[in-house]
Design an enzyme around this catalytic site. Structure first.
Site, mmCIF file in Angstrom:
data_model
loop_
_atom_site.group_PDB
_atom_site.id
_atom_site.type_symbol
_atom_site.label_atom_id
_atom_site.label_comp_id
_atom_site.label_asym_id
_atom_site.label_seq_id
_atom_site.Cartn_x
_atom_site.Cartn_y
_atom_site.Cartn_z
ATOM 1 N N GLN A 111 28.701 27.487 44.192
ATOM 2 C CA GLN A 111 28.450 27.254 42.772
ATOM 3 C C GLN A 111 29.175 26.007 42.289
ATOM 4 O O GLN A 111 30.059 25.467 42.950
ATOM 5 C CB GLN A 111 28.937 28.450 41.936
ATOM 6 C CG GLN A 111 28.510 29.789 42.411
ATOM 7 C CD GLN A 111 29.199 30.907 41.665
ATOM 8 O OE1 GLN A 111 30.192 30.692 40.939
ATOM 9 N NE2 GLN A 111 28.687 32.116 41.820
ATOM 10 N N HIS A 160 30.423 24.511 38.117
ATOM 11 C CA HIS A 160 30.409 24.733 36.673
ATOM 12 C C HIS A 160 30.359 23.395 35.946
ATOM 13 O O HIS A 160 30.964 22.419 36.399
ATOM 14 C CB HIS A 160 31.657 25.502 36.226
ATOM 15 C CG HIS A 160 31.842 26.806 36.936
ATOM 16 N ND1 HIS A 160 30.866 27.769 36.989
ATOM 17 C CD2 HIS A 160 32.894 27.294 37.646
ATOM 18 C CE1 HIS A 160 31.305 28.801 37.688
ATOM 19 N NE2 HIS A 160 32.537 28.534 38.102
ATOM 20 N N GLU A 210 38.284 26.976 35.671
ATOM 21 C CA GLU A 210 38.885 28.219 36.129
ATOM 22 C C GLU A 210 39.960 27.959 37.177
ATOM 23 O O GLU A 210 40.099 26.848 37.693
ATOM 24 C CB GLU A 210 37.820 29.160 36.697
ATOM 25 C CG GLU A 210 37.081 28.635 37.912
ATOM 26 C CD GLU A 210 35.935 29.553 38.331
ATOM 27 O OE1 GLU A 210 35.504 30.379 37.515
ATOM 28 O OE2 GLU A 210 35.467 29.423 39.474
ATOM 29 N N HIS A 251 32.399 25.245 44.906
ATOM 30 C CA HIS A 251 33.316 26.268 45.391
ATOM 31 C C HIS A 251 32.567 27.550 45.730
ATOM 32 O O HIS A 251 31.445 27.779 45.260
ATOM 33 C CB HIS A 251 34.406 26.560 44.355
ATOM 34 C CG HIS A 251 33.869 27.106 43.068
ATOM 35 N ND1 HIS A 251 33.352 26.303 42.077
ATOM 36 C CD2 HIS A 251 33.757 28.373 42.602
ATOM 37 C CE1 HIS A 251 32.956 27.034 41.064
ATOM 38 N NE2 HIS A 251 33.192 28.303 41.352
ATOM 39 N N ARG A 280 24.057 27.715 40.426
ATOM 40 C CA ARG A 280 24.048 28.092 41.831
ATOM 41 C C ARG A 280 23.420 26.963 42.638
ATOM 42 O O ARG A 280 22.264 26.600 42.427
ATOM 43 C CB ARG A 280 23.285 29.396 42.010
ATOM 44 C CG ARG A 280 23.506 30.071 43.361
ATOM 45 C CD ARG A 280 22.794 31.414 43.446
ATOM 46 N NE ARG A 280 23.358 32.382 42.520
ATOM 47 C CZ ARG A 280 22.671 32.943 41.532
ATOM 48 N NH1 ARG A 280 21.411 32.629 41.319
ATOM 49 N NH2 ARG A 280 23.250 33.815 40.736
#
Length: 694
Positions: A48, A50, A67, A122, A142
């Site tokens: 994935q 972000h 994150e 990641h 994704r």
């Protein structure tokens, strides 16, 4: 302090190591203002990425996602790429199922912390349990799913993915009272405390305390077994407890609580005690968009530490920044008039600012270096346009200023500001070079030498691994010597030429341009009559030889611009068909966007209003205004609803004939800052209890 109940979530990939039975892949510990979970995959999770805030706000209308993982069990995970890839190769490998060959697999052990900024590719591997902290966003693209029949978000993932190996730094823990700080990010901090006796934790901001091992007691009561979380939403007294395992993100005095609405937080510009206060109609914290540290914070003082530890210089620097922003002027008297002052006579405060500008320990280049560093970190993408500009700074009534000369097409007294601005595909702006050229300055060599220095500095500051720079230039760079200098440097460029030139194959540039057919056409957005609107343009191309080098001439005609609408663009880029010619036209069209930057600099911040003598002092004022202009560009680039909100605060009436000038944006921003500082002062007057008067 409020206890939070854990929420187990069954996943098809879930393991059995979280203590809630088999198939439980996630345990949600907190949902706002940050999302905190325990993860336990029994199989490889999908690869994935972000999106960052800027992309997410523009495309999805919601904030991006950042994150961090605290590793609880050993194993392998994916962190970035093993080698640099092009966008095309990444797409081909994702579709062909060979992406695993170029992913960087990392072996991790319990206790390690990994920060995953937006854009980092990641994936978690089987058996790697982690404590995950992330900004409250559901945006996940994704990229690859090991052949499983789930939807991929390939194009969006390619837009935001970092296409080169991401540095994996594992900084040593920083000791704090009673424990250690493992990670500090712009959005949260992670701290770890040992399970030993009584522990008192000073919650300097919104704080989540999570027990991961052992038993927890608060006061004389036993509170339960892990995972157990307590939430403290406000700054209050210290909390006492025995055996606390984890309190993530105490704020260390930086009140930059992540937002729950559309906006991330602001970390720059004025030395005001800002809070993340929701403003009616904005859906959350209105502050957004900047990489800059707030003057007055420890990080902002690094701007001045390089040449002085004197705290008085820090204060004067902050006053210059705040005054220039509030006054919209480079005149010291107007800066002082816009600042709150306990002095009865503002003469003393103005004198202090003049002394700051005269201080030899404060150099314009040192101030600009900070602007270069901070703004360049935001650029993304494989190709960055470097917009070279030579803009006159006119002082028509000045005669005695140092180094002044006649500049511009009107030949009026003044200087010229030479800049190299980096512009990435998303519209982010970075300052790569800036210098106030004084043709009458003692020791001035020549404009070609200045241009050579600008190009070399921009290459060093804005370039990077796998990044291609294309230099785009307009009026002022058509001079024969300057143009020859650009050719000699061997960089890729697009230059608009105004003067006729002889061609190596015979004939002239003007004759070829006038006889060239313009078979292609498309609609673009241009500023016509003071407004941005969709207009039609036509273009054609041909290979020519100029000064012994094979180049391409792209001729473009924009009927809506009248006489200004014929562009002769010489480029070193390959032009073999319509798409490549359109790329050259688009690069020059984006060159026009820099006019907005100079409108902010001149109209909004009053660049030409300075009234100080001496080039050293003038250049310090210009350096401060350039930093503010880069910041205002970021504010304006975000667009609605935040920009519309600021324009309304600035006095926009909503009339059809009204223009969104920089003065309205600046006035709205200053009014919002005044509102924020007023709220803060009212809270302080009431002892921090947050009650208002009335």
């Amino acid at each position: 302090m409020r206890r939070l109940e854990p929420k187990p979530v069954a996943r098809i990939w879930g393991g059995s190591g979280l203590g809630f039975g088999p198939g439980i892949g996630e345990v949600w510990l907190a949902e706002a203002p940050l999302l905190v979970k325990l993860l336990d995959p029994a199989d490889w999770l999908s690869v994935q990425v972000h999106p960052p805030h800027e992309y997410a706000l523009r495309v999805e209308g919601k904030p991006g996602k950042y994150e961090a993982w605290y590793v609880l069990s050993p194993g392998e995970l994916v962190y970035g790429l093993a080698r640099p890839l092009s966008r095309e190769e990444l797409r081909e490998r994702a579709l062909a199922g060979t992406l695993e060959e170029v992913l960087r697999r990392v072996r991790v052990e319990p206790g390690q912390v990994l920060y995953l900024p937006a854009g980092t590719i990641h994936a978690l591997g089987p058996g790697v349990r982690v404590y995950e902290v992330q900004t409250p966003s559901d945006l996940t693209y994704r990229l690859y799913d090991y052949g499983r029949p789930r939807e991929l978000h390939l194009e969006k993932a390619l837009d935001v993915a970092i296409l080169e190996p991401t540095p994996l730094t594992l900084p040593p823990p920083e000791p704090v009272l009673g424990g250690e700080r493992l990670l500090s990010t712009p959005f949260f901090d992670l701290l770890r405390y040992p399970l030993a006796g009584e522990l008192r934790v000073r919650a300097e901001g919104p704080t989540l305390l999570t027990l991961l091992e052992g038993r927890l007691g608060s006061g004389r009561r036993s509170c339960g077994r892990p995972p157990l979380s307590f939430w403290s939403p406000v700054r209050r007294r210290s909390s006492g407890a025995r055996g606390f395992g984890w309190p993530p993100w105490p704020r260390r005095g930086r009140d930059t609580t992540p937002c729950s609405g559309l906006y991330p937080h602001l970390r720059f510009v004025v030395n005001l005690p800002l809070r993340a206060q929701p403003v009616s109609g904005t859906g959350g914290d209105p502050w957004t968009c900047s990489r800059w540290p707030r003057p007055g914070s420890r990080s902002s003082r690094a701007v001045l530490r390089a040449f002085s530890p004197d705290k008085r210089l820090h204060r004067r620097f902050e006053e210059v920044v705040r005054g220039a922003l509030a006054a919209g002027s480079a005149r010291v008297s107007e800066m002082v008039a816009s600042l709150p002052s306990p002095l009865q006579n503002r003469f003393h405060q103005a004198k202090a600012l003049y002394r700051f500008l005269s201080n030899p320990r404060v150099e314009a280049e040192a101030l600009l270096d900070r602007v270069y560093q901070e703004s360049a970190t935001a650029l993304e993408g494989e190709e960055v346009l470097v917009l070279l500009d030579l803009s006159p700074v006119v002082k028509p009534y000045a005669r005695a200023l140092e180094g002044i000369a006649r500049v511009g097409k009107d030949r009026r007294p003044g200087y010229e500001l030479l800049t190299a601005l980096g512009l990435d595909p998303a519209g982010r702006l970075a300052l790569g070079y800036a210098h106030l050229v004084a043709y009458g300055e003692r020791g001035f060599a020549s404009l070609p030498k200045e241009v050579e220095g600008a190009i070399e500095a921009a290459r060093e500051r804005l370039g990077g691994v796998g990044r291609r720079l294309v230099y785009v230039a307009d009026r002022g760079f058509d001079d024969r010597k300057v143009f020859g200098q650009v050719l000699a440097l061997g960089e890729e460029f697009v230059v608009r030429v105004y003067r006729d030139r002889k061609l190596g194959e015979g004939g002239s540039l003007a004759k070829v341009a006038s006889s060239l057919a313009l078979p292609c056409g498309e609609e673009v957005e241009l500023r016509v009559g003071g407004r941005y609107q969709r207009v039609r343009l036509h273009f054609g191309w041909r290979e020519v030889e100029v000064e012994g080098r094979r180049l391409h001439l792209v001729v473009c005609r924009v009927p809506a611009l009248g006489r200004r609408g014929e562009w002769w663009l010489l480029t070193s880029l390959p032009v073999r068909g319509r798409e490549e010619a359109a790329r050259v036209v688009e690069a020059y069209r984006r060159r026009w966007e820099v006019e907005r930057f100079f409108r902010l600099l001149k109209t909004g911040l009053g660049l030409e209003t300075f009234q100080v003598r001496g080039l050293a002092r003038i250049r310090k004022v210009v350096a401060v205004l350039l930093g503010l202009a880069v910041f205002l560009w970021e504010v304006e680039r975000l667009g609605d609803p935040f920009k519309g909100f600021l324009l309304q605060l600035g006095g926009k009436l909503g009339l059809p004939s009204e223009r969104d000038g920089p003065y309205l944006l600046l006035r709205g921003l200053v009014r919002l800052l005044n509102y924020e500082v007023t709220q803060e002062l009212l809270k302080q007057a009431k002892g921090g209890r947050g009650r208002s008067f009335g």
